[in-house]
Design an enzyme around this catalytic site. Structure first.
Site, PDB file in Angstrom:
ATOM      1  N   ARG A  51       0.861  -1.201   0.000  1.00 21.89           N
ATOM      2  CA  ARG A  51       0.000   0.000   0.000  1.00 21.89           C
ATOM      3  C   ARG A  51       0.891   1.242   0.000  1.00 21.89           C
ATOM      4  O   ARG A  51       0.570   2.255  -0.612  1.00 21.89           O
ATOM      5  CB  ARG A  51      -0.933   0.000   1.227  1.00 21.89           C
ATOM      6  CG  ARG A  51      -1.645   1.328   1.432  1.00 21.89           C
ATOM      7  CD  ARG A  51      -2.912   1.252   2.284  1.00 21.89           C
ATOM      8  NE  ARG A  51      -2.825   0.354   3.404  1.00 21.89           N
ATOM      9  CZ  ARG A  51      -2.160   0.609   4.541  1.00 21.89           C
ATOM     10  NH1 ARG A  51      -1.509   1.740   4.707  1.00 21.89           N
ATOM     11  NH2 ARG A  51      -2.136  -0.282   5.518  1.00 21.89           N
ATOM     12  N   TYR A 103     -16.698  18.091 -13.428  1.00 19.74           N
ATOM     13  CA  TYR A 103     -17.261  16.745 -13.542  1.00 19.74           C
ATOM     14  C   TYR A 103     -18.300  16.549 -12.420  1.00 19.74           C
ATOM     15  O   TYR A 103     -18.060  16.932 -11.267  1.00 19.74           O
ATOM     16  CB  TYR A 103     -16.116  15.731 -13.435  1.00 19.74           C
ATOM     17  CG  TYR A 103     -16.574  14.320 -13.224  1.00 19.74           C
ATOM     18  CD1 TYR A 103     -17.461  13.721 -14.112  1.00 19.74           C
ATOM     19  CD2 TYR A 103     -16.142  13.573 -12.135  1.00 19.74           C
ATOM     20  CE1 TYR A 103     -17.896  12.431 -13.918  1.00 19.74           C
ATOM     21  CE2 TYR A 103     -16.569  12.277 -11.938  1.00 19.74           C
ATOM     22  CZ  TYR A 103     -17.450  11.710 -12.831  1.00 19.74           C
ATOM     23  OH  TYR A 103     -17.887  10.436 -12.631  1.00 19.74           O
ATOM     24  N   ASP A 175      -7.711  20.079 -12.326  1.00 19.46           N
ATOM     25  CA  ASP A 175      -8.031  18.777 -12.908  1.00 19.46           C
ATOM     26  C   ASP A 175      -7.708  18.877 -14.402  1.00 19.46           C
ATOM     27  O   ASP A 175      -8.385  19.591 -15.143  1.00 19.46           O
ATOM     28  CB  ASP A 175      -9.510  18.461 -12.674  1.00 19.46           C
ATOM     29  CG  ASP A 175      -9.897  17.075 -13.187  1.00 19.46           C
ATOM     30  OD1 ASP A 175      -9.262  16.595 -14.150  1.00 19.46           O
ATOM     31  OD2 ASP A 175     -10.849  16.480 -12.636  1.00 19.46           O
ATOM     32  N   LYS A 200      -8.938   7.999 -18.223  1.00 15.12           N
ATOM     33  CA  LYS A 200      -9.314   8.642 -19.476  1.00 15.12           C
ATOM     34  C   LYS A 200      -8.146   8.607 -20.475  1.00 15.12           C
ATOM     35  O   LYS A 200      -7.650   7.552 -20.795  1.00 15.12           O
ATOM     36  CB  LYS A 200      -9.811  10.052 -19.168  1.00 15.12           C
ATOM     37  CG  LYS A 200     -10.862  10.102 -18.044  1.00 15.12           C
ATOM     38  CD  LYS A 200     -12.114   9.379 -18.428  1.00 15.12           C
ATOM     39  CE  LYS A 200     -13.243   9.287 -17.425  1.00 15.12           C
ATOM     40  NZ  LYS A 200     -13.098   9.594 -16.055  1.00 15.12           N
TER      41      LYS A 200
HETATM   42  N1  PLP Z   1     -12.229  14.393 -13.400  1.00 18.82           N
HETATM   43  C1  PLP Z   1     -12.828  14.438 -14.595  1.00 18.82           C
HETATM   44  C2  PLP Z   1     -12.649  15.656 -15.459  1.00 18.82           C
HETATM   45  C3  PLP Z   1     -13.591  13.359 -15.045  1.00 18.82           C
HETATM   46  O1  PLP Z   1     -14.189  13.430 -16.241  1.00 18.82           O
HETATM   47  C4  PLP Z   1     -13.736  12.224 -14.203  1.00 18.82           C
HETATM   48  C5  PLP Z   1     -14.551  11.072 -14.607  1.00 18.82           C
HETATM   49  O2  PLP Z   1     -15.303  11.114 -15.546  1.00 18.82           O
HETATM   50  C6  PLP Z   1     -13.104  12.225 -12.956  1.00 18.82           C
HETATM   51  C7  PLP Z   1     -12.349  13.318 -12.590  1.00 18.82           C
HETATM   52  C8  PLP Z   1     -13.236  11.050 -12.023  1.00 18.82           C
HETATM   53  O3  PLP Z   1     -12.383  10.024 -12.390  1.00 18.82           O
HETATM   54  P1  PLP Z   1     -12.670   8.458 -12.154  1.00 18.82           P
HETATM   55  O4  PLP Z   1     -13.892   8.117 -12.932  1.00 18.82           O
HETATM   56  O5  PLP Z   1     -11.425   7.811 -12.641  1.00 18.82           O
HETATM   57  O6  PLP Z   1     -12.874   8.263 -10.689  1.00 18.82           O
END
Ligand code: PLP
Length: 384
Positions: A51, A103, A175, A200
């Protein structure tokens, strides 16, 4: 190796990577182990428990740090796990200024989970410097941005926003999932931490879920590393291997995603049934000039408004090559309806305010042939 003077194309392949010390394997092996033999009581090898540290994960963390031109990377079991661990930096009573359009899962995590622990959030148009400046309070500890935002592609001037946050004594977090470090590197613009859903574009093949944080601040890294180990939301070595494998082709994939994204956005912007297209590469996009200053490409995410739920439904159901699915950033083209899918947890009034309408369709444009993608959209729009 010293990465910064290499192009992002080269860093994607080699950044932070060196042959496996045990065998010379050129690709980081999958170290599937929960623990490590300790030679003697009290003798440190750097490896105690998986971990805390795993060599496959360390290789990915180094690769991501190199791509973002940061000093330290930390990987997590999902993008949300990365964001959750990051927010554990804060304490009850702290306040966070957030881009009003993020998101939907980020909205849900902040408002429905962390607000119960006494964190407070203000959702503002971070692209408007006056609104942004006015949102800070004495207890504001963090500015949390997406640029361009998911799904309506609002742009924030990251350098200007980070300068305001620094003046107010708050951390800036960006992000960078939509752009990837191939097109945009927020740490170079003054951000303190970059967040990724590696699910992604970074992985790029829609075959695992993961997340990451990158920073250049040594003290912040130590605090985040402590939280990574304490919270324990770490990725499996196999998933780290998949993302590492995906990183190698990041440059070629992103160039293709973007070429197709531009073609799709242009096609949609000329289509009589489409009311509005959200894509930072279009002439009429309000954030285009700022985006071009801070990013070297527009990416492969395109959203467009058909005016009503029924029209969006017809279009989505008629698409063939674009698969109706949540997520984005894989080699295959996906389509979704943000209002009922990715952003369903955002309250209706906020959704309406930020332009996530019932008629909005979001596309993650893949790397298939451009003509095939345009033909699929053309055929689907005929059914609207
Ligand atoms: N940030 C963005 C811009 C996203 O589009 C997403 C998911 O769609 C996330 C964070 C969250 O990521 P995860 O689905 O890998 O938990």
């Amino acid at each position: 190796m010293e990465e910064p003077h290499f192009t992002p194309d080269t860093v994607a392949v080699h950044g932070g990577q060196s042959p496996d010390p045990a065998t010379g394997a050129v690709m980081a092996p999958i170290y599937a182990t929960a623990t490590y033999a300790q030679p003697q009581l009290g003798a440190q090898t750097g490896y105690d428990y998986a971990r805390t540290v795993n060599p496959t994960r360390s290789a990915l963390e180094a690769g991501l740090a190199a791509l973002e031109r940061g000093r330290f990377g930390l990987c997590f079991s999902s993008g949300m796990a990365a964001i959750s661990s990051l927010m554990a930096l804060l304490s009850a009573g702290d306040h966070v200024v957030v881009s009003q359009n993020t998101y939907g899962g980020t909205y849900r995590l902040f408002e429905r989970v962390f607000s119960r622990f006494g964190l407070r959030f203000s959702w503002v148009d971070t692209g408007d410097p006056d609104a942004l400046r006015g949102a800070f309070r004495p207890e504001t500890k963090m500015l949390y941005l997406e640029s361009p935002t998911n799904p309506v592609m609002e742009v924030t001037d990251i350098a200007a926003a980070a300068a305001i946050a620094r003046e107010k004594g708050a951390l800036t977090v960006v992000d960078n999932t939509f752009m990837t470090p191939y097109f945009q590197r927020p740490l170079e613009l003054g951000a303190d931490v970059v967040v990724h859903s590696t699910t992604k574009y970074l992985n790029g093949h829609s075959d695992c879920v993961g997340g990451a944080l990158v920073t250049s601040d040594g003290e912040l890294y130590e605090r985040l590393k402590f939280l990574q180990n304490s919270v324990g939301a770490v990725p499996s070595p196999f998933d780290c291997f998949l993302v590492l494998r995906g990183l190698k082709t990041l440059a070629v994939r992103m160039r293709r995603h973007e070429a197709n994204g531009r073609a799709v956005a242009t096609f949609l912007s000329r289509h009589p049934k489409v009311l509005r297209v959200h894509y930072p590469g279009l002439e009429n996009h309000p954030g285009r000039a700022v985006h071009e200053r801070q990013a070297s490409g527009y990416g492969g995410m395109v959203a467009f408004d058909l005016g009503s739920f029924e029209k969006a439904r017809r279009c989505l159901n008629a698409l063939n090559l674009f698969t109706l699915a949540e997520s984005l950033g894989g080699v295959e083209s996906l389509a979704c309806h943000p209002a009922t899918m990715t952003h369903a947890s955002v309250p209706e009034d906020l959704r309406r305010r930020i332009g996530v309408t019932e008629g909005l369709v979001r596309l993650s444009v893949g790397i298939e042939g451009e003509a095939d993608l345009l033909a699929d959209l053309d055929a689907a729009l005929r059914k609207v």
